[in-house]
Each structure stands twice: as structure tokens, then as C-alpha cells.
Design a protein around this motif. Sequence first.
Motif, mmCIF file in Angstrom:
data_model
loop_
_atom_site.group_PDB
_atom_site.id
_atom_site.type_symbol
_atom_site.label_atom_id
_atom_site.label_comp_id
_atom_site.label_asym_id
_atom_site.label_seq_id
_atom_site.Cartn_x
_atom_site.Cartn_y
_atom_site.Cartn_z
ATOM 1 N N VAL A 7 -25.775 133.117 79.321
ATOM 2 C CA VAL A 7 -25.982 133.914 78.120
ATOM 3 C C VAL A 7 -25.209 133.286 76.962
ATOM 4 C CG1 VAL A 7 -25.571 136.174 77.049
ATOM 5 C CG2 VAL A 7 -26.378 136.036 79.414
ATOM 6 N N GLY A 8 -25.923 132.982 75.894
ATOM 7 C CA GLY A 8 -25.283 132.441 74.694
ATOM 8 C C GLY A 8 -24.697 133.580 73.876
ATOM 9 N N ILE A 9 -23.511 133.325 73.325
ATOM 10 C CA ILE A 9 -22.831 134.361 72.540
ATOM 11 C C ILE A 9 -22.310 133.708 71.257
ATOM 12 C CG2 ILE A 9 -20.685 134.044 73.887
ATOM 13 C CD1 ILE A 9 -20.258 137.069 73.672
ATOM 14 N N HIS A 37 -14.559 133.159 75.412
ATOM 15 C CA HIS A 37 -15.776 133.953 75.602
ATOM 16 C C HIS A 37 -15.510 135.202 76.442
ATOM 17 C CE1 HIS A 37 -18.101 130.104 74.620
ATOM 18 N NE2 HIS A 37 -18.207 130.937 73.604
ATOM 19 N N LEU A 38 -14.708 135.038 77.506
ATOM 20 C CA LEU A 38 -14.403 136.193 78.373
ATOM 21 C C LEU A 38 -13.710 137.290 77.558
ATOM 22 C CD1 LEU A 38 -13.202 134.360 81.625
ATOM 23 C CD2 LEU A 38 -15.357 135.587 81.292
ATOM 24 N N ASP A 39 -12.867 136.875 76.606
ATOM 25 C CA ASP A 39 -12.140 137.857 75.791
ATOM 26 C C ASP A 39 -13.075 138.666 74.892
ATOM 27 O OD1 ASP A 39 -9.790 137.073 76.920
ATOM 28 O OD2 ASP A 39 -9.183 135.757 75.265
ATOM 29 N N ALA A 74 -23.083 133.138 83.376
ATOM 30 C CA ALA A 74 -22.161 132.240 82.676
ATOM 31 C C ALA A 74 -22.268 132.498 81.182
ATOM 32 C CB ALA A 74 -22.520 130.794 83.002
ATOM 33 N N LEU A 75 -21.142 132.393 80.492
ATOM 34 C CA LEU A 75 -21.135 132.591 79.039
ATOM 35 C C LEU A 75 -20.998 131.236 78.347
ATOM 36 C CD1 LEU A 75 -18.619 135.589 78.813
ATOM 37 C CD2 LEU A 75 -21.132 135.697 78.789
ATOM 38 N N ALA A 76 -21.754 131.066 77.271
ATOM 39 C CA ALA A 76 -21.682 129.818 76.507
ATOM 40 C C ALA A 76 -21.748 130.172 75.033
ATOM 41 C CB ALA A 76 -22.854 128.911 76.883
ATOM 42 N N SER A 77 -21.353 129.243 74.168
ATOM 43 C CA SER A 77 -21.445 129.577 72.749
ATOM 44 C C SER A 77 -22.818 129.190 72.202
ATOM 45 C CB SER A 77 -20.325 128.914 71.938
ATOM 46 O OG SER A 77 -20.388 127.539 72.073
ATOM 47 N N GLY A 78 -23.370 130.076 71.388
ATOM 48 C CA GLY A 78 -24.634 129.808 70.709
ATOM 49 C C GLY A 78 -25.760 129.509 71.672
ATOM 50 N N ASP A 79 -26.383 128.357 71.482
ATOM 51 C CA ASP A 79 -27.454 127.927 72.377
ATOM 52 C C ASP A 79 -26.826 127.105 73.514
ATOM 53 O OD1 ASP A 79 -29.536 126.759 73.702
ATOM 54 O OD2 ASP A 79 -30.688 126.302 71.897
ATOM 55 N N LEU A 81 -27.898 125.189 75.614
ATOM 56 C CA LEU A 81 -28.443 123.842 75.854
ATOM 57 C C LEU A 81 -28.145 122.889 74.698
ATOM 58 C CD1 LEU A 81 -31.860 124.633 77.553
ATOM 59 C CD2 LEU A 81 -29.783 123.752 78.608
ATOM 60 N N LEU A 82 -27.360 123.337 73.717
ATOM 61 C CA LEU A 82 -26.952 122.447 72.634
ATOM 62 C C LEU A 82 -25.517 122.028 72.917
ATOM 63 C CD1 LEU A 82 -27.473 121.182 69.773
ATOM 64 C CD2 LEU A 82 -26.354 123.202 68.872
ATOM 65 N N SER A 83 -25.369 120.800 73.437
ATOM 66 C CA SER A 83 -24.038 120.271 73.745
ATOM 67 C C SER A 83 -23.207 121.319 74.482
ATOM 68 C CB SER A 83 -23.343 119.858 72.440
ATOM 69 O OG SER A 83 -22.170 119.142 72.725
ATOM 70 N N GLY A 84 -23.827 122.001 75.427
ATOM 71 C CA GLY A 84 -23.143 123.142 76.060
ATOM 72 C C GLY A 84 -23.232 123.114 77.573
ATOM 73 N N VAL A 85 -22.674 124.167 78.158
ATOM 74 C CA VAL A 85 -22.541 124.220 79.609
ATOM 75 C C VAL A 85 -23.894 124.453 80.292
ATOM 76 C CG1 VAL A 85 -22.085 126.703 79.853
ATOM 77 C CG2 VAL A 85 -20.967 125.075 81.393
ATOM 78 N N GLY A 86 -24.881 124.943 79.538
ATOM 79 C CA GLY A 86 -26.226 125.116 80.084
ATOM 80 C C GLY A 86 -26.771 123.789 80.603
ATOM 81 N N THR A 87 -26.503 122.730 79.850
ATOM 82 C CA THR A 87 -26.983 121.400 80.231
ATOM 83 C C THR A 87 -26.362 120.967 81.556
ATOM 84 O OG1 THR A 87 -27.029 120.940 77.874
ATOM 85 C CG2 THR A 87 -27.260 119.043 79.344
ATOM 86 N N THR A 88 -25.051 121.180 81.683
ATOM 87 C CA THR A 88 -24.353 120.795 82.914
ATOM 88 C C THR A 88 -24.917 121.574 84.106
ATOM 89 O OG1 THR A 88 -22.407 120.677 81.498
ATOM 90 C CG2 THR A 88 -22.031 120.441 83.860
ATOM 91 N N LEU A 89 -25.159 122.876 83.905
ATOM 92 C CA LEU A 89 -25.662 123.698 85.010
ATOM 93 C C LEU A 89 -27.073 123.273 85.416
ATOM 94 C CD1 LEU A 89 -24.199 127.115 83.882
ATOM 95 C CD2 LEU A 89 -23.749 125.998 86.069
ATOM 96 N N VAL A 90 -27.916 122.953 84.441
ATOM 97 C CA VAL A 90 -29.281 122.509 84.765
ATOM 98 C C VAL A 90 -29.228 121.181 85.522
ATOM 99 C CG1 VAL A 90 -31.449 121.664 83.781
ATOM 100 C CG2 VAL A 90 -30.435 123.780 82.917
ATOM 101 N N GLU A 91 -28.324 120.289 85.097
ATOM 102 C CA GLU A 91 -28.203 119.005 85.803
ATOM 103 C C GLU A 91 -27.779 119.230 87.246
ATOM 104 O OE1 GLU A 91 -27.021 116.362 81.901
ATOM 105 O OE2 GLU A 91 -25.512 116.616 83.473
ATOM 106 N N LEU A 92 -26.906 120.189 87.439
ATOM 107 C CA LEU A 92 -26.349 120.446 88.770
ATOM 108 C C LEU A 92 -27.331 121.193 89.674
ATOM 109 C CD1 LEU A 92 -23.423 119.756 89.681
ATOM 110 C CD2 LEU A 92 -22.909 122.185 89.419
#
Length: 398
Positions: A7-9, A37-39, A74-79, A81-92
Motif C-alpha cells: 500500500v502506497g502512502i 511509515h509505521l508511525d 507492506a507500506l511504501a511511499s507514494g507509488d 513501483l517508483l524507485s520503491g520497495v514494490g519493485t524489490t518485492l515483485v523481483e523476489l
Amino acid sequence: MSTVTVVGIGADGWGGLPRNSQDIVTAAEVVVGGQRHLDLVPEVPRQVRRTWPSPLRDGLAALLAQYDGRNLVALASGDPLLSGVGTTLVELLGAERVDIVPAVSSVALAHARMGWSYESTTIVSLVGRPVDRLARHLAPGRRLIVLSADETTPAAVAALLDEHGMGEAEVVAWSRLGAPDEWRERGSAAGWSAEVATLNLLCITCPADAPSYGLTPGLPDEAFEHDGQLTKRDVRATALARLEPRPGQLLWDVGAGAGSIAIEWMRAHPTCEAVAVEASPERAQRISRNATRLGQPQLRVVTGAAPDALTDLPTPDAIFIGGGAGRDGVLDACLAALEPGGRLVAHAVTIETETLLVAAQREHGGQLTRIWIESAEPLGSMSGWRPSRAVIQWSLQR
Ligand SMILES: C[S@@+](CC[C@H](N)C(=O)[O-])C[C@H]1O[C@@H](n2cnc3c(N)ncnc32)[C@H](O)[C@@H]1O
């Protein structure tokens, strides 16, 4: 195996999240994110909260395995998949096991604030990457949106712009875009000294009259520091034309000299990769300097002599042999490494190496070309043609 929802926040936090995203986070059994993000997310009884492991990639598989079968968000900032953890998770995990719920990205906000269209800008991420990579994208009048690594990035970018003759570039630094305390600093690259937040992004307008190199291969020889061991401009351009860089492909530059072929290969596209193999430690260091200055600090330089130095390298899509084609085993090792579709270009200036290339062409096919450049130079009160040494080029496509 279960799926993960990312989820992007935005910087506006929980209140800025659409209801749907809030519900996904609230219903999660496990929430993983950065502490920042957790905060932002309200506590839910019995919900497990975990910060990202460090180093991320190594620890992630174990963390996901630990909670397999649980509803993990998982929490990520904004999008994500933009230089974010979404990309790492998809790769994994693969795209089918990751659901992405994007929020408005910082880049979208920056475009909106500036009134810049996506089509008119180049987006560059310096998150986890050396600042020198920006050099490849500098061009007269160009608009750049740069994702900063942290609060030190703007000053480093301003210094880089200045070094490249773009001290007049206009820089707008946006801090905490989308947050209630979002702020903006504006100035020219030369003398940049503004304070920014850790979370910041840069909107840069390169000066219209700035010096820069063209887009096609064949940079001027002066673009490279060299000791004479340089594939000269016109010859370099023909070699690259036959090496045919394509996005995501890897080149071996064997006997790299000043590294010009590897560097120009990488300049063809941001995803092009290269390994420069050079026996002389002094030249190897020079290659790194050239690569950094020309915006390719990620060039891998291997100090060692071919063919031994080629043994553990990743499989190439193209190979250039600028030096050492006559050395025992070099041509054979390169031919053995070339997969179907791969391209090889080898140059010879000595009769001995030329003989080898002629024999190789007989055996394997491909094209032999003799390149003989003559340049007009003053001759007394007139001018005349000065020939350079002929280069024999053998090019082969598998
Ligand atoms: C790892 S990237 C994540 C980008 C994120 N996925 C997005 O969509 O905005 C982190 C970088 O994005 C930029 N960034 C993210 N949120 C920002 C904000 N609210 N204000 C300014 N820059 C932001 C900063 O350059 C930051 O260092």
C-alpha cells in the motif's frame, strides 16, 4: 504461497489515504514498513508490526517465509513501483504474488507543482545510486526530476551541475511534498546552499546554452582522458554501430584502454551494462575516472589480462576486442562466450593480428572491413591529408 499487498502512502499520512487503502492496512495481520511509515498508521490490537530487515534483499525472503499464509501488508511511499520497495518485492516473488495499491507519487506531485508534463521531463532516481549517474542526462534546456537519496543530495547535484558547466541551471528543491509542512527552495546550481528535508526531490532546468555531448556514439576524443590507447572517434563510431547496443544488454570491452567503447555502449541506454577488462592498473583507474565523469560510474572495471580475466564474467550480448586480439586464447575465449544473436567486433593494427582476424573470418564468417581515416591538416601554407594507421575490423553476428 500467499500474496503480499503493498500500500502506497503519501506524506499527508493516514488522513490522506483513500478508505480502501486504510481498510487493507487495518485488516492486515502483519504490517511491514519503514519506521516513518509505521508511525503514520494507527495501532490495531494483535496486529504484528515489523520494520524492514537490513540489508533489505537478504532479510526479506526470511521475513516473508516467517509470515507465509498470514495477511501481510507492506507500506511504501507514494507509488511503490517508483524507485520503491514494490519493485524489490515483485523481483523476489513475481508480479502475480504482489498486489500494488499506489498512492500519488512524489514525481506526480512535482509535475503538478511545476506545471511540467511527463513528456517534457526526464526522471532520474539517485536513491541508492551515485550522483554521477545524473551526468548522462544533462542536456541543453532539458528538464529533470531527480529523486534524492537524502538531504545531502541537492548540494551534491548542484556541484555536479556546476562541474559540467551547468552552474546556471535552475534548481527547485521540494521538501516533504504533499505534507502539511511541504516547502520549496529555489536557486541556481552555482552557490546552492538551501536547507532541505531528508525527503526531497529536485526539479532542474538545464541552461539552454550549456555545453554537452551529442546522443550518438563517437564522442570527441577529448571527452576521454587517455594515454594514446584510445579507439579514435570515427573508428569508435563504426565499432559501436556494429556492436548494436540494445536496452538491458551487456558488453565486454576487452583491452579497454581508456574505456571509451564500454562507456559509449552504456550511454546508449540507461539499462546498458558493460565490463571493461584492462591489464594495466593505471589504465584501469583511468577507465573508472572516464566512466564517472561521463555519467557511468556503475561501469565494472576488471584489472587483469584476457583470456584469464574473462573466466568468471557474466555472459555478454556483445564483445569488443580493442586490444589483445592477437594474444593466445583471447579470440577463442570471446567466441566461446558469444551466444546466438551476440555480436563481436575485433580490431587489429598489426599484421600479425590482422592475419589472425582474416583466418577467423574464413572459419566463422562475418565481415572484414579496413578503416583508413585521413584528416586534413595544414601543410606549409596549404593543407593536406594526414592518414592514420589503418584498422582492420572483423565483425561477426552469431
Ligand atoms: C525510494 S524513493 C520512493 C518514491 C516513492 N515511491 C514515490 O512514489 O514518491 C524515495 C525518494 O522519493 C522522493 N520522495 C518521496 N516522497 C516524497 C515527498 N513527499 N516529498 C519529496 N520527495 C519525496 C525523495 O526524493 C525520496 O528520497
